[in-house]
Design an enzyme around this catalytic site. Sequence first.
Site, PDB file in Angstrom:
ATOM      1  N   ARG A  72    -105.900 -10.700 124.156  1.00 57.77           N
ATOM      2  CA  ARG A  72    -106.634 -11.968 124.237  1.00 57.77           C
ATOM      3  C   ARG A  72    -108.100 -11.769 124.594  1.00 57.77           C
ATOM      4  O   ARG A  72    -108.609 -12.402 125.519  1.00 57.77           O
ATOM      5  CB  ARG A  72    -106.011 -12.881 125.303  1.00 57.77           C
ATOM      6  CG  ARG A  72    -104.491 -12.904 125.309  1.00 57.77           C
ATOM      7  CD  ARG A  72    -104.001 -14.203 124.728  1.00 57.77           C
ATOM      8  NE  ARG A  72    -102.576 -14.374 124.869  1.00 57.77           N
ATOM      9  CZ  ARG A  72    -101.724 -14.307 123.829  1.00 57.77           C
ATOM     10  NH1 ARG A  72    -102.182 -14.052 122.604  1.00 57.77           N
ATOM     11  NH2 ARG A  72    -100.444 -14.508 124.023  1.00 57.77           N
ATOM     12  N   ASP A 302     -95.033  -6.267 121.808  1.00 58.75           N
ATOM     13  CA  ASP A 302     -95.539  -7.605 121.486  1.00 58.75           C
ATOM     14  C   ASP A 302     -95.980  -8.325 122.770  1.00 58.75           C
ATOM     15  O   ASP A 302     -95.692  -9.504 122.959  1.00 58.75           O
ATOM     16  CB  ASP A 302     -94.496  -8.436 120.717  1.00 58.75           C
ATOM     17  CG  ASP A 302     -95.089  -9.721 120.136  1.00 58.75           C
ATOM     18  OD1 ASP A 302     -96.327  -9.886 120.171  1.00 58.75           O
ATOM     19  OD2 ASP A 302     -94.310 -10.567 119.658  1.00 58.75           O
TER      20      ASP A 302
END
Length: 440
Positions: A72, A302
């Site tokens: 992010r 993930d």
Amino acid sequence: VRHDDGPDPGGPAALVLAGRAWRGGRLEPVEIAVGEDGRIRSVGRVRDAGRRHDVGDRVILPAATDLHVHFRDPPGPTGVESIATGTVQAALGGVGLVGEMPNTSPEVSSVDALDAKEARVRGRAAVDVLLYASPGSPSALGALAARAGAFKLYLSPTTGIDRPVPPEELPGLLGRLAGLGLPVTVHAEDPSRFLDPRKAENPAAWNRARPPAAEEAAVERLLKAAPPALRVHVAHVTVPSLVTKLRSAGVSFEATPHHLLLEAKAKADARFKVNPPLRGPAERTGMWEAFRAGQIPCVASDHAPHALDRKQGPFDLAPSGVPGVETMLPLLLAEVRRGEVPLPVVLSSLCDRPARWLGQPMGRIAPGHRANLLVVDFRARSTVRADRLHAPAGWTPFEGREAIFPVEHWRDGERIVADGEFVGRPGGTVVRPDFAPQPP
Ligand code: NCD
Ligand code: ZN
């Protein structure tokens, strides 16, 4: 004097790591000589040790590669992670290289966005980073391929992705990508097979709303459209039938620790909301059996953290994704200790195969490979607890499970984790694949 892997070039090594390692089907004592260049020089007995670091009967493993993380960065309005925080978790979890996904805001689909992302790695990353790009405009694809580490395609909506690749555009896109030589990872769910996901109120209902059939249909479509020259890899496979199908098609894929270890429950708890969904016991058990039999080429986390308050709100509004880069290897090493999976299977699917998929000289304890190494004490069991992890999001779906965290982590012969604490500097760099023949 014995040199198991060919003649030692002579002269004092920069570092000799002595301990036990998996060699020839068992754990045996080794001395690993590391050159000034941070590469492994020889494995065996070393004549001329400069600096020597002896870890006794502890086990030396290659550092893992995590093909799939969402750090992010840039964080956007709701981000709870960064390259800096994510790579420290990676280092502590024994991961020496991460593949950072492009679904940030802005999405990494242009050379400018890639430049910006690269600038955020420099001086801030504790381990190495490979940057995925989204294809963006066809005319810019070549320029993007010259700079990115790999491509990521989304066939369905997910966090940060509102416009997945339309089915009619997939064959053309894959054809263009095949000529560029980079690895391509595909998020394979077919949204035309989704039921109304807005009605789902718990993980079991989420599983019914984005069912295994959606994954099977997307993989079917992908296999039909993929030209033979394409280096294609399917992300987070959750269905045992697809393991068989992808293996016989010779296509690379990954499974995640959460799909291997956790099942969808009917309790409304959005911390367990993730794409693809956690499945039921039949799929979960089938995936675990395939994993322990060595049929899953890669395991990837993930790692997709979201703020706890958003996960504690209404299930239908909560974002999908779970953190996992710090716990991936430690959870599976605990399974090794319990005899649930052989150590070489874990080494193959977390260290060797993922590194080779990305064209990196790491993931094996062999001459020529980078000295990206871990020291593990299989007696040092601990319990996963969010408050002992290093994720800013502050929660984990694996709370209470047994784990074995690496005691040490070495990057290019330099120690970045000691006694389970990060002691390194942000020396991680951006790497790109090199598919020239690698050291054996
Ligand atoms: C990922 C995220 O939050 O970025 N979420 C998830 O549920 N896995 C996106 C993705 O990989 O689909
Ligand atoms: Zn993802």
